[in-house]
Write a protein that holds these residues in place. Sequence first.
Motif, PDB file in Angstrom:
ATOM      1  N   VAL A 186       0.810  -1.225   0.000  1.00 14.34           N
ATOM      2  CA  VAL A 186       0.000   0.000   0.000  1.00 14.34           C
ATOM      3  C   VAL A 186       0.844   1.276   0.000  1.00 14.34           C
ATOM      4  CG1 VAL A 186      -1.832  -1.218   1.225  1.00 14.34           C
ATOM      5  CG2 VAL A 186      -0.229   0.220   2.516  1.00 14.34           C
ATOM      6  N   LYS A 187       2.154   1.143   0.074  1.00 12.45           N
ATOM      7  CA  LYS A 187       3.015   2.333   0.091  1.00 12.45           C
ATOM      8  C   LYS A 187       2.776   3.190  -1.140  1.00 12.45           C
ATOM      9  CE  LYS A 187       6.901   0.773   2.916  1.00 12.45           C
ATOM     10  NZ  LYS A 187       8.302   0.312   2.924  1.00 12.45           N
ATOM     11  N   GLY A 188       2.660   4.493  -0.909  1.00 13.66           N
ATOM     12  CA  GLY A 188       2.419   5.420  -2.008  1.00 13.66           C
ATOM     13  C   GLY A 188       0.962   5.582  -2.363  1.00 13.66           C
ATOM     14  N   ARG A 189       0.116   4.708  -1.841  1.00  9.60           N
ATOM     15  CA  ARG A 189      -1.327   4.798  -2.147  1.00  9.60           C
ATOM     16  C   ARG A 189      -2.164   5.112  -0.909  1.00  9.60           C
ATOM     17  NH1 ARG A 189      -4.009   0.440  -3.788  1.00  9.60           N
ATOM     18  NH2 ARG A 189      -2.670  -1.065  -2.713  1.00  9.60           N
ATOM     19  N   PHE A 190      -1.757   4.599   0.238  1.00  8.76           N
ATOM     20  CA  PHE A 190      -2.498   4.800   1.483  1.00  8.76           C
ATOM     21  C   PHE A 190      -1.743   5.776   2.384  1.00  8.76           C
ATOM     22  CE2 PHE A 190      -4.855   0.438   1.752  1.00  8.76           C
ATOM     23  CZ  PHE A 190      -5.299   0.612   0.450  1.00  8.76           C
ATOM     24  N   THR A 191      -2.506   6.568   3.128  1.00  9.09           N
ATOM     25  CA  THR A 191      -1.912   7.489   4.091  1.00  9.09           C
ATOM     26  C   THR A 191      -2.659   7.382   5.408  1.00  9.09           C
ATOM     27  OG1 THR A 191      -1.314   9.040   2.333  1.00  9.09           O
ATOM     28  CG2 THR A 191      -1.286   9.877   4.584  1.00  9.09           C
ATOM     29  N   ILE A 192      -1.909   7.138   6.477  1.00  9.38           N
ATOM     30  CA  ILE A 192      -2.510   7.076   7.804  1.00  9.38           C
ATOM     31  C   ILE A 192      -2.259   8.396   8.517  1.00  9.38           C
ATOM     32  CG2 ILE A 192      -0.476   6.109   8.982  1.00  9.38           C
ATOM     33  CD1 ILE A 192      -2.450   4.293  10.546  1.00  9.38           C
ATOM     34  N   SER A 193      -3.248   8.842   9.279  1.00  2.99           N
ATOM     35  CA  SER A 193      -3.108  10.084  10.033  1.00  2.99           C
ATOM     36  C   SER A 193      -3.944   9.982  11.297  1.00  2.99           C
ATOM     37  CB  SER A 193      -3.536  11.282   9.190  1.00  2.99           C
ATOM     38  OG  SER A 193      -4.903  11.179   8.835  1.00  2.99           O
ATOM     39  N   SER A 194      -3.676  10.877  12.219  1.00  7.61           N
ATOM     40  CA  SER A 194      -4.443  10.866  13.466  1.00  7.61           C
ATOM     41  C   SER A 194      -4.833  12.276  13.851  1.00  7.61           C
ATOM     42  CB  SER A 194      -3.642  10.204  14.593  1.00  7.61           C
ATOM     43  OG  SER A 194      -2.523  10.985  14.925  1.00  7.61           O
ATOM     44  N   ASP A 195      -5.992  12.387  14.445  1.00 11.34           N
ATOM     45  CA  ASP A 195      -6.471  13.639  15.024  1.00 11.34           C
ATOM     46  C   ASP A 195      -6.576  13.396  16.517  1.00 11.34           C
ATOM     47  OD1 ASP A 195      -7.906  15.795  16.013  1.00 11.34           O
ATOM     48  OD2 ASP A 195      -9.118  16.003  14.200  1.00 11.34           O
ATOM     49  N   ASN A 196      -5.556  13.821  17.247  1.00 11.18           N
ATOM     50  CA  ASN A 196      -5.509  13.523  18.671  1.00 11.18           C
ATOM     51  C   ASN A 196      -6.628  14.207  19.437  1.00 11.18           C
ATOM     52  OD1 ASN A 196      -3.275  12.087  17.993  1.00 11.18           O
ATOM     53  ND2 ASN A 196      -1.803  13.385  19.061  1.00 11.18           N
ATOM     54  N   ALA A 197      -7.090  15.345  18.953  1.00 15.73           N
ATOM     55  CA  ALA A 197      -8.186  16.054  19.627  1.00 15.73           C
ATOM     56  C   ALA A 197      -9.487  15.249  19.532  1.00 15.73           C
ATOM     57  CB  ALA A 197      -8.373  17.428  19.016  1.00 15.73           C
ATOM     58  N   LYS A 198      -9.609  14.458  18.470  1.00 19.70           N
ATOM     59  CA  LYS A 198     -10.828  13.663  18.273  1.00 19.70           C
ATOM     60  C   LYS A 198     -10.611  12.195  18.591  1.00 19.70           C
ATOM     61  CE  LYS A 198     -12.738  16.641  14.640  1.00 19.70           C
ATOM     62  NZ  LYS A 198     -13.246  16.711  13.233  1.00 19.70           N
ATOM     63  N   ASN A 199      -9.384  11.834  19.004  1.00 20.20           N
ATOM     64  CA  ASN A 199      -9.066  10.419  19.258  1.00 20.20           C
ATOM     65  C   ASN A 199      -9.474   9.544  18.075  1.00 20.20           C
ATOM     66  OD1 ASN A 199      -8.142  11.211  21.733  1.00 20.20           O
ATOM     67  ND2 ASN A 199      -9.489   9.897  22.931  1.00 20.20           N
ATOM     68  N   THR A 200      -9.112   9.998  16.910  1.00 23.93           N
ATOM     69  CA  THR A 200      -9.514   9.312  15.684  1.00 23.93           C
ATOM     70  C   THR A 200      -8.313   9.133  14.763  1.00 23.93           C
ATOM     71  OG1 THR A 200     -11.755  10.211  15.824  1.00 23.93           O
ATOM     72  CG2 THR A 200     -11.047   9.391  13.678  1.00 23.93           C
ATOM     73  N   VAL A 201      -8.225   7.961  14.187  1.00 18.08           N
ATOM     74  CA  VAL A 201      -7.207   7.658  13.191  1.00 18.08           C
ATOM     75  C   VAL A 201      -7.897   7.458  11.854  1.00 18.08           C
ATOM     76  CG1 VAL A 201      -5.525   5.933  12.432  1.00 18.08           C
ATOM     77  CG2 VAL A 201      -5.536   6.704  14.794  1.00 18.08           C
ATOM     78  N   TYR A 202      -7.267   7.976  10.809  1.00 21.77           N
ATOM     79  CA  TYR A 202      -7.839   7.877   9.469  1.00 21.77           C
ATOM     80  C   TYR A 202      -6.907   7.062   8.567  1.00 21.77           C
ATOM     81  CZ  TYR A 202     -10.416  11.874  11.282  1.00 21.77           C
ATOM     82  OH  TYR A 202     -11.182  12.688  12.055  1.00 21.77           O
ATOM     83  N   LEU A 203      -7.496   6.431   7.594  1.00 24.40           N
ATOM     84  CA  LEU A 203      -6.715   5.767   6.557  1.00 24.40           C
ATOM     85  C   LEU A 203      -7.266   6.222   5.206  1.00 24.40           C
ATOM     86  CD1 LEU A 203      -4.409   3.709   6.067  1.00 24.40           C
ATOM     87  CD2 LEU A 203      -6.206   1.981   5.709  1.00 24.40           C
ATOM     88  N   GLN A 204      -6.522   7.100   4.568  1.00 20.18           N
ATOM     89  CA  GLN A 204      -6.898   7.563   3.236  1.00 20.18           C
ATOM     90  C   GLN A 204      -6.356   6.565   2.220  1.00 20.18           C
ATOM     91  OE1 GLN A 204      -8.698  10.416   2.183  1.00 20.18           O
ATOM     92  NE2 GLN A 204      -8.604   9.318   0.228  1.00 20.18           N
ATOM     93  N   MET A 205      -7.238   5.997   1.441  1.00 23.02           N
ATOM     94  CA  MET A 205      -6.861   4.958   0.484  1.00 23.02           C
ATOM     95  C   MET A 205      -7.132   5.470  -0.924  1.00 23.02           C
ATOM     96  SD  MET A 205      -8.310   1.573   2.451  1.00 23.02           S
ATOM     97  CE  MET A 205     -10.027   1.963   2.134  1.00 23.02           C
ATOM     98  N   ASN A 206      -6.085   5.639  -1.682  1.00 19.82           N
ATOM     99  CA  ASN A 206      -6.191   6.117  -3.059  1.00 19.82           C
ATOM    100  C   ASN A 206      -5.738   5.040  -4.031  1.00 19.82           C
ATOM    101  OD1 ASN A 206      -6.942   8.671  -2.042  1.00 19.82           O
ATOM    102  ND2 ASN A 206      -4.807   9.359  -1.980  1.00 19.82           N
ATOM    103  N   SER A 207      -6.068   5.230  -5.281  1.00 21.17           N
ATOM    104  CA  SER A 207      -5.679   4.279  -6.343  1.00 21.17           C
ATOM    105  C   SER A 207      -6.012   2.853  -5.941  1.00 21.17           C
ATOM    106  CB  SER A 207      -4.182   4.420  -6.645  1.00 21.17           C
ATOM    107  OG  SER A 207      -3.866   5.734  -7.027  1.00 21.17           O
ATOM    108  N   LEU A 208      -7.211   2.665  -5.484  1.00 17.95           N
ATOM    109  CA  LEU A 208      -7.603   1.361  -4.960  1.00 17.95           C
ATOM    110  C   LEU A 208      -7.621   0.304  -6.047  1.00 17.95           C
ATOM    111  CD1 LEU A 208     -10.299   2.538  -2.448  1.00 17.95           C
ATOM    112  CD2 LEU A 208      -8.349   1.100  -1.876  1.00 17.95           C
ATOM    113  N   LYS A 209      -7.276  -0.907  -5.640  1.00 19.46           N
ATOM    114  CA  LYS A 209      -7.233  -2.057  -6.539  1.00 19.46           C
ATOM    115  C   LYS A 209      -8.180  -3.128  -6.024  1.00 19.46           C
ATOM    116  CE  LYS A 209      -2.253  -1.271  -7.115  1.00 19.46           C
ATOM    117  NZ  LYS A 209      -0.900  -1.886  -6.987  1.00 19.46           N
TER     118      LYS A 209
END
Length: 121
Positions: A64-87
């Motif tokens: 998934v390198k180069g296609r997925f991006t993980i991030s966190s919003d500590n104020a919301k206690n939430t982690v996101y996974l942005q998935m692009n160029s899905l297969k």
Amino acid sequence: EVQLVESGGGLVQAGGSLKLSCAASGFTFDDYAIGWIRQAPGKEREGVSCIKSSAGSTYYADSVKGRFTISSDNAKNTVYLQMNSLKPEDSGFYYCAADPRSCPLLGYDYWGRGTHVTVSS
């Protein structure tokens, strides 16, 4: 009580994008590694990505390198996974999991119920 609630799964065409969310509660968010693990029928469970805010560390599987991006919003206690160029091979159940150790991890102490992603060809 530790809770991890995933959302954002769905059906998307190949080449499209989805953003998964994991809302966490019941533990000190910054001190835990939060990971995304996927399970497809007939395939082994795969650790897709992981983030630990206090360590400033992230991890991505080669698939998934180069296609997925993980991030966190500590104020919301939430982690996101942005998935692009899905297969189509990205299809499966995506689970959010948490553990006090550091990324990358083979196992996690706490798991969510999962959200399903289907990528059509």
